[in-house]
Design an enzyme around this catalytic site. Structure first.
Site, mmCIF file in Angstrom:
data_model
loop_
_atom_site.group_PDB
_atom_site.id
_atom_site.type_symbol
_atom_site.label_atom_id
_atom_site.label_comp_id
_atom_site.label_asym_id
_atom_site.label_seq_id
_atom_site.Cartn_x
_atom_site.Cartn_y
_atom_site.Cartn_z
ATOM 1 N N HIS A 50 -15.994 -39.283 19.241
ATOM 2 C CA HIS A 50 -15.905 -38.703 20.571
ATOM 3 C C HIS A 50 -16.855 -37.510 20.692
ATOM 4 C CE1 HIS A 50 -13.023 -36.206 18.268
ATOM 5 N NE2 HIS A 50 -13.475 -35.228 19.047
ATOM 6 N N ALA A 51 -16.960 -36.990 21.902
ATOM 7 C CA ALA A 51 -17.710 -35.766 22.186
ATOM 8 C C ALA A 51 -16.834 -34.903 23.089
ATOM 9 C CB ALA A 51 -19.027 -36.082 22.888
#
Length: 138
Positions: A50-51
């Site tokens: 994820h970011a």
């Protein structure tokens, strides 16, 4: 945009055992609002994936080792191998990260600049690329 990079943390050597320190705004460029850690990661499993839209993090292998692959969605991709409790990987906002290759007994400590908010996460890589392209235009 700032790139992910290793920060050497303060190390205090003592015959009784060593100590490392992280102080907000001194050792890292943000206020610490959340601390979490992962452990007992089964062999072959990955974490991350994820970011964050706003959050900045410092990732430390406080025990054992693991790899962190980072990607800015454009032309920067790098893998960092973390295996010392006195070194942390600073992850600025807008960086995709995947953690792999956890050794047995490893513990991944994360210091975060914000409280948990699901809306801050980008968990789909195609949506991350869209976020990066839209941010570039603004």
């Amino acid at each position: 945009m700032e790139k992910p990079h290793i920060i050497n943390l303060t190390r205090i050597f003592d015959h009784r055992g060593n100590l490392s320190v992280v102080e907000q705004f001194k050792d890292i460029p943000f206020e610490i609002k959340r601390v979490y850690w992962t452990y007992d990661v089964p062999g072959g499993e990955s974490r991350g994936g994820h970011a964050h839209k706003q959050q900045t993090e410092l990732v430390v292998a406080v025990s054992g080792s693991f790899s962190v692959t980072v990607d800015d969605g454009k032309n920067y991709k790098e893998t960092f191998f973390l295996n010392h409790p006195y070194r942390g990987l600073l992850l600025p906002t807008g960086i995709w990260r995947t953690l792999d290759d956890f050794s047995s007994g490893s513990v991944c400590l994360v210091l975060a600049s914000d409280f948990f908010e699901e809306e801050d996460y980008i968990r789909d890589y195609d949506q991350f690329l869209e976020f990066v392209n839209n941010r570039k235009e603004n």
